[in-house]
Write a protein that holds these residues in place. Structure first.
Motif, PDB file in Angstrom:
ATOM      1  N   LEU A 447       0.830  -1.204   0.000  1.00  0.00           N
ATOM      2  CA  LEU A 447       0.000   0.000   0.000  1.00  0.00           C
ATOM      3  C   LEU A 447       0.868   1.258   0.000  1.00  0.00           C
ATOM      4  O   LEU A 447       0.572   2.229  -0.713  1.00  0.00           O
ATOM      5  N   ASP A 448       1.937   1.248   0.776  1.00  0.00           N
ATOM      6  CA  ASP A 448       2.823   2.408   0.822  1.00  0.00           C
ATOM      7  C   ASP A 448       3.473   2.655  -0.531  1.00  0.00           C
ATOM      8  O   ASP A 448       3.714   3.804  -0.919  1.00  0.00           O
ATOM      9  N   ALA A 449       3.736   1.569  -1.258  1.00  0.00           N
ATOM     10  CA  ALA A 449       4.320   1.699  -2.588  1.00  0.00           C
ATOM     11  C   ALA A 449       3.265   1.980  -3.654  1.00  0.00           C
ATOM     12  O   ALA A 449       3.605   2.298  -4.791  1.00  0.00           O
ATOM     13  N   ALA A 450       1.994   1.856  -3.270  1.00  0.00           N
ATOM     14  CA  ALA A 450       0.862   2.011  -4.197  1.00  0.00           C
ATOM     15  C   ALA A 450       0.989   1.083  -5.398  1.00  0.00           C
ATOM     16  O   ALA A 450       0.502   1.386  -6.491  1.00  0.00           O
ATOM     17  N   ASP A 451       1.620  -0.069  -5.162  1.00  0.00           N
ATOM     18  CA  ASP A 451       1.810  -1.033  -6.242  1.00  0.00           C
ATOM     19  C   ASP A 451       2.155  -2.391  -5.650  1.00  0.00           C
ATOM     20  O   ASP A 451       3.281  -2.593  -5.169  1.00  0.00           O
ATOM     21  N   PRO A 452       1.214  -3.352  -5.683  1.00  0.00           N
ATOM     22  CA  PRO A 452       1.498  -4.675  -5.109  1.00  0.00           C
ATOM     23  C   PRO A 452       2.282  -5.591  -6.041  1.00  0.00           C
ATOM     24  O   PRO A 452       2.683  -6.682  -5.639  1.00  0.00           O
ATOM     25  N   THR A 453       2.539  -5.153  -7.282  1.00  0.00           N
ATOM     26  CA  THR A 453       3.124  -6.034  -8.289  1.00  0.00           C
ATOM     27  C   THR A 453       4.392  -6.745  -7.835  1.00  0.00           C
ATOM     28  O   THR A 453       4.545  -7.955  -8.072  1.00  0.00           O
TER      29      THR A 453
END
Length: 469
Positions: A447-453
């Protein structure tokens, strides 16, 4: 071969399961006999193939042990290989399982079922839920002389047959004329349902719904508009006061049949189903899943004057209700009787609720402590918990679901849902909450990275109902 502790390490490797999945896809369309069990529902290369199960645990063919939730798509509510059920089945196996005339066990099983579900007057057993719900729809059409079926669009699944599957994205092969005969009403909205009945005055044969909402993490029926964001309140799934009684009144006033699909609510809500818990009696109801604790048995039950239309003791045109070669296999009926005995003697429904409440509280606390309480949301009745995985915008996300499932599997928890069985112990719940907390820590990073990939290691899991592979 993997050891029992492999599933508790940081990463999970399932080489034998991967090979078995390839064999499954080569021989079985979809690689499973139920779409919800497909490997597309799990992170890539992390779809364990099961060797065996006992109680609340299963072992895959790589040697890993898991705490299992949602056992058998909610059918194994007592845990795998429950002693009372297995003994009842064993007693019947050496006596033969299918005869050219009814077994005495058929009347004994019917008597037991109707004593357990006293709101019904007659019952007919079959093998799966789709047969039972389709028989109910056919009977409703026959007794009313009406063509249309009204389904609750908030509930995700009723049958594999054309009258329902034609309304899903997987409608290939089903004539449009069939699909057009199925219409939808929203759960909990009596005004909208009355408007539908008025608009199709004299055309709707039945209203069919789960009496308590299934509380899927996101709406899955194409019959209703799909919102762009779903907040997923911590709903109990219970109907609002007066709703079911209001449906009963609408059905009576408009001359249509009220059908409760109790495949999930049967036994998990109470031994007599949701109808027994909420005190509203449908005309017809269908039961399955928990009824056999994994053995293939389901039931259509209801009012005598309706059910008898499929029998021999009435003067009108006969209805082809249910006629299945294996519908009354003795060992499955024996399993159903043993399940009902266990539920009533051991207070299983209350235990399911207690276990679910403990699990829900633990998961919510773990999610909140890791700062993802608004993103991993547990909802539903305590005996039938599901979870939603929301992204940074609090919208349902298959990518975040994939991340979450990967971390659960790595910790030895197999949980497409958080639906409990009575075989779970306190240590199982505690371990599950511990694994959930570990998963939530990774979830927070994504979430902090706004990217779970970066945490997916492959394609995301996919919805069951979709048009393309």
């Amino acid at each position: 071969m993997a050891t029992e502790n492999t599933a508790e390490t940081e990463e999970l490797s399932l080489p034998r399961s991967r090979q078995a999945n390839e064999r499954l896809h080569a021989l079985i369309p979809g690689g499973a006999h139920t779409y919800a069990k497909g490997d597309d529902q799990y992170p890539e290369n992390l779809a364990p193939v099961i060797s065996h199960g006992r109680g609340a645990h299963v072992w895959d063919i790589d040697g890993n042990r898991y705490i299992e939730y949602g056992s058998g798509l909610r059918s194994v509510s007592l845990g795998h290989a429950h002693p009372r059920v297995i003994e009842a089945v064993r007693r019947e196996l050496h006596r033969g399982s299918n005869f050219v005339r009814p077994s005495i066990l058929e009347v004994e099983a019917a008597e037991r079922f109707l004593a357990t579900v006293p709101t019904a007057e007659m019952v007919k057993f079959t093998k799966n839920g789709s047969d039972a719900t389709t028989a109910a729809v056919r009977l409703a059409r026959a007794v009313t002389g009406r063509p249309r079926v009204a389904v609750c669009g908030d509930h995700p699944f009723f049958s594999v047959d054309d009258w329902f599957i034609g309304t899903t994205p997987m409608s290939a092969g089903i004539p449009a004329a069939t699909t057009e005969l199925t219409v939808s009403f929203p759960y909990g909205d009596l005004a909208a349902t009355e408007e539908l009945l008025t608009r199709h005055q004299g055309e709707i044969a039945c209203l069919i719904l789960e009496p308590a909402t299934h509380t899927e993490p996101f709406p899955s029926s194409p019959l209703l508009p799909q919102p762009s964001a779903v907040r997923c309140p911590q709903s109990s799934g219970d109907p609002t006061p007066g709703y079911l009684a209001g449906l009963r009144e609408l059905a009576d006033r408009h001359g249509c049949v009220l059908i409760f699909d109790e495949m999930i609510t049967g036994f998990r809500w109470s031994e007599a189903g949701a109808q027994g818990l909420y005190g509203v009696v449908p005309d017809l109801s269908t039961f399955g899943k928990a009824l056999g604790n994994g053995f293939a048995v389901s039931a259509l039950a209801g009012r005598r004057d309706l059910m008898e239309q499929g029998g021999l003791r009435h003067s009108g045109d006969r209805v082809f209700l249910l006629s299945t070669t294996h519908g009354a296999e003795t060992h499955s009926l024996a399993a159903a009787m043993a399940v009902q005995t266990t539920y009533t003697k051991e207070g299983i429904t209350a235990r399911l609720h207690a276990l679910g409440e403990r699990l829900a509280a633990g998961v919510r606390d773990a999610a909140a402590s890791m700062g993802v309480g608004d993103h991993i949301v547990v909802r539903g009745r305590a005996s039938n918990l599901v979870f939603a995985t929301l992204d940074e915008n609090r919208r349902t996300s298959q990518q975040y679901r994939t991340l979450f499932l990967r971390r659960l599997l790595a910790g030895g928890v197999l949980a497409p849902s958080f639906v409990v069985s009575s075989a779970l112990g306190d240590a199982d719940i505690d371990r599950t909450v511990e694994v959930v907390a570990q998963a939530c820590a990774v979830y927070r990073k994504a979430l902090d990275a706004a990217d779970p990939t970066p945490w997916l290691a492959g394609r995301p899991v996919k919805p069951v109902f979709r048009r393309l592979p």
